[in-house]
Design an enzyme around this catalytic site. Structure first.
Site, PDB file in Angstrom:
ATOM      1  N   LYS A  97       2.635  13.466   5.377  1.00 19.79           N
ATOM      2  CA  LYS A  97       1.572  12.952   6.257  1.00 19.79           C
ATOM      3  C   LYS A  97       0.208  12.871   5.542  1.00 19.79           C
ATOM      4  O   LYS A  97       0.021  13.461   4.464  1.00 19.79           O
ATOM      5  CB  LYS A  97       1.490  13.847   7.497  1.00 19.79           C
ATOM      6  CG  LYS A  97       2.760  13.787   8.362  1.00 19.79           C
ATOM      7  CD  LYS A  97       2.592  14.595   9.650  1.00 19.79           C
ATOM      8  CE  LYS A  97       3.816  14.507  10.533  1.00 19.79           C
ATOM      9  NZ  LYS A  97       3.632  15.253  11.816  1.00 19.79           N
ATOM     10  N   ARG A 142      14.513  20.412   8.241  1.00 22.50           N
ATOM     11  CA  ARG A 142      13.726  21.063   9.301  1.00 22.50           C
ATOM     12  C   ARG A 142      13.431  22.525   8.925  1.00 22.50           C
ATOM     13  O   ARG A 142      12.357  23.049   9.226  1.00 22.50           O
ATOM     14  CB  ARG A 142      14.475  21.009  10.637  1.00 22.50           C
ATOM     15  CG  ARG A 142      14.785  19.610  11.150  1.00 22.50           C
ATOM     16  CD  ARG A 142      13.627  18.892  11.767  1.00 22.50           C
ATOM     17  NE  ARG A 142      13.069  19.561  12.918  1.00 22.50           N
ATOM     18  CZ  ARG A 142      12.082  19.062  13.662  1.00 22.50           C
ATOM     19  NH1 ARG A 142      11.559  17.874  13.355  1.00 22.50           N
ATOM     20  NH2 ARG A 142      11.606  19.717  14.692  1.00 22.50           N
ATOM     21  N   ARG A 202       5.111  23.862   6.197  1.00 27.08           N
ATOM     22  CA  ARG A 202       4.020  23.879   7.183  1.00 27.08           C
ATOM     23  C   ARG A 202       3.242  25.190   7.153  1.00 27.08           C
ATOM     24  O   ARG A 202       2.016  25.192   7.322  1.00 27.08           O
ATOM     25  CB  ARG A 202       4.584  23.576   8.570  1.00 27.08           C
ATOM     26  CG  ARG A 202       4.888  22.073   8.737  1.00 27.08           C
ATOM     27  CD  ARG A 202       5.712  21.800   9.944  1.00 27.08           C
ATOM     28  NE  ARG A 202       5.689  20.378  10.330  1.00 27.08           N
ATOM     29  CZ  ARG A 202       6.479  19.866  11.256  1.00 27.08           C
ATOM     30  NH1 ARG A 202       7.346  20.633  11.902  1.00 27.08           N
ATOM     31  NH2 ARG A 202       6.407  18.586  11.560  1.00 27.08           N
ATOM     32  N   ASN A 254       0.148  18.494  10.233  1.00 25.10           N
ATOM     33  CA  ASN A 254       1.112  19.504   9.780  1.00 25.10           C
ATOM     34  C   ASN A 254       1.975  19.034   8.607  1.00 25.10           C
ATOM     35  O   ASN A 254       3.106  19.471   8.439  1.00 25.10           O
ATOM     36  CB  ASN A 254       1.954  20.001  10.967  1.00 25.10           C
ATOM     37  CG  ASN A 254       2.724  18.886  11.644  1.00 25.10           C
ATOM     38  OD1 ASN A 254       2.690  17.752  11.188  1.00 25.10           O
ATOM     39  ND2 ASN A 254       3.431  19.217  12.703  1.00 25.10           N
ATOM     40  N   HIS A 256       6.839  15.162   8.400  1.00 26.56           N
ATOM     41  CA  HIS A 256       7.719  14.810   9.522  1.00 26.56           C
ATOM     42  C   HIS A 256       9.152  14.865   9.022  1.00 26.56           C
ATOM     43  O   HIS A 256       9.415  14.493   7.876  1.00 26.56           O
ATOM     44  CB  HIS A 256       7.425  13.388  10.022  1.00 26.56           C
ATOM     45  CG  HIS A 256       8.504  12.854  10.918  1.00 26.56           C
ATOM     46  ND1 HIS A 256       8.524  13.098  12.266  1.00 26.56           N
ATOM     47  CD2 HIS A 256       9.640  12.148  10.633  1.00 26.56           C
ATOM     48  CE1 HIS A 256       9.619  12.544  12.780  1.00 26.56           C
ATOM     49  NE2 HIS A 256      10.305  11.966  11.814  1.00 26.56           N
ATOM     50  N   GLU A 274      15.254   6.241  12.529  1.00 30.16           N
ATOM     51  CA  GLU A 274      14.000   6.360  11.770  1.00 30.16           C
ATOM     52  C   GLU A 274      14.147   5.805  10.352  1.00 30.16           C
ATOM     53  O   GLU A 274      13.216   5.207   9.817  1.00 30.16           O
ATOM     54  CB  GLU A 274      13.537   7.816  11.746  1.00 30.16           C
ATOM     55  CG  GLU A 274      13.075   8.289  13.127  1.00 30.16           C
ATOM     56  CD  GLU A 274      12.654   9.758  13.152  1.00 30.16           C
ATOM     57  OE1 GLU A 274      12.254  10.216  14.227  1.00 30.16           O
ATOM     58  OE2 GLU A 274      12.719  10.434  12.105  1.00 30.16           O
TER      59      GLU A 274
HETATM   60  P1  GDP Z   1       8.066  17.831  14.949  1.00 33.74           P
HETATM   61  O1  GDP Z   1       9.450  17.268  15.177  1.00 33.74           O
HETATM   62  O2  GDP Z   1       8.089  19.267  14.494  1.00 33.74           O
HETATM   63  O3  GDP Z   1       7.224  16.958  14.036  1.00 33.74           O
HETATM   64  O4  GDP Z   1       7.324  17.877  16.373  1.00 33.74           O
HETATM   65  P2  GDP Z   1       7.254  16.851  17.608  1.00 33.74           P
HETATM   66  O5  GDP Z   1       8.285  15.760  17.470  1.00 33.74           O
HETATM   67  O6  GDP Z   1       7.256  17.670  18.846  1.00 33.74           O
HETATM   68  O7  GDP Z   1       5.798  16.207  17.488  1.00 33.74           O
HETATM   69  C1  GDP Z   1       5.536  15.147  16.605  1.00 33.74           C
HETATM   70  C2  GDP Z   1       4.200  15.389  15.950  1.00 33.74           C
HETATM   71  O8  GDP Z   1       3.177  15.349  16.937  1.00 33.74           O
HETATM   72  C3  GDP Z   1       4.030  16.780  15.308  1.00 33.74           C
HETATM   73  O9  GDP Z   1       4.603  16.884  14.028  1.00 33.74           O
HETATM   74  C4  GDP Z   1       2.529  16.910  15.282  1.00 33.74           C
HETATM   75  O10 GDP Z   1       1.960  16.139  14.215  1.00 33.74           O
HETATM   76  C5  GDP Z   1       2.140  16.285  16.619  1.00 33.74           C
HETATM   77  N1  GDP Z   1       2.077  17.286  17.700  1.00 33.74           N
HETATM   78  C6  GDP Z   1       3.120  17.911  18.313  1.00 33.74           C
HETATM   79  N2  GDP Z   1       2.694  18.755  19.261  1.00 33.74           N
HETATM   80  C7  GDP Z   1       1.341  18.656  19.275  1.00 33.74           C
HETATM   81  C8  GDP Z   1       0.321  19.269  20.051  1.00 33.74           C
HETATM   82  O11 GDP Z   1       0.573  20.095  20.937  1.00 33.74           O
HETATM   83  N3  GDP Z   1      -0.979  18.906  19.763  1.00 33.74           N
HETATM   84  C9  GDP Z   1      -1.282  17.993  18.796  1.00 33.74           C
HETATM   85  N4  GDP Z   1      -2.570  17.688  18.574  1.00 33.74           N
HETATM   86  N5  GDP Z   1      -0.344  17.388  18.048  1.00 33.74           N
HETATM   87  C10 GDP Z   1       0.956  17.722  18.280  1.00 33.74           C
END
Ligand code: GDP
Length: 140
Positions: free
Chosen positions: A11, A87, A104, A114, A117, A128
């Site tokens: 990212k 992951r 992370r 973070n 992805h 994807e």
């Molecule tokens: P991942 O699979 O661990 O990447 O998590 P998710 O699919 O739930 O979320 C996608 C992305 O959205 C995350 O990697 C973060 O960059 C962002 N994100 C997720 N949860 C939050 C949150 O609660 N607040 C904010 N600002 N960003 C979030």
């Protein structure tokens, strides 16, 4: 364990700090192979489409702004159990909750910025990968 491919994105917070090589080294040390890779700047439309599943979430607009704020490196990683392995190497979404030694934990700036992805399941990995790469660009 299945031999799998998964989509990875390094990212903008990580490319800005020149961490691409250090992150790739973690994948390779974990037995994952980079079989496709390109550096690109996501448009707003592309970031919105990629994160469409999150469009109702309160963080969606901020996430799209962040993902378009600088270059990303999109990759296909391959290996035994690649989806779960990636992951594991990435760590939890929130760096404050990520295990020691994960990408992370060591590199993320916040729950949003973070650093990486990774696809979360075989169907999403297929979708994807197809979103970013043609078959000709993936060389195992
Ligand atoms: P991942 O699979 O661990 O990447 O998590 P998710 O699919 O739930 O979320 C996608 C992305 O959205 C995350 O990697 C973060 O960059 C962002 N994100 C997720 N949860 C939050 C949150 O609660 N607040 C904010 N600002 N960003 C979030």
């Amino acid at each position: 364990m299945a031999f799998e491919q998964t989509l990875s994105i390094i990212k903008p917070d990580a490319t800005r700090r020149n961490l691409t090589g250090q992150i790739v080294a973690r994948f390779e040390a974990a037995g994952l192979r980079v079989v496709a890779q390109k550096r690109m700047r996501l448009s707003t439309e592309t970031a919105e489409a990629f994160y469409n599943v999150h469009k109702a979430r309160p963080f969606f607009r901020g996430l799209v702004e962040f993902m378009t704020s600088g270059p990303v490196v999109v990759q296909v990683l391959e290996g035994e159990g690649a989806i779960a392995k990636n992951r594991e190497v990435m760590g939890a979404t929130d760096p404050a909750k990520a295990a020691a030694g994960t990408i992370r934990k060591d590199f993320a700036e916040s729950i949003e910025a973070n650093s990486v992805h990774g696809s979360d399941a075989p169907e999403t990995a297929r979708e994807e990968i197809r979103f970013f790469f043609s078959e000709l660009e993936i060389v195992g």
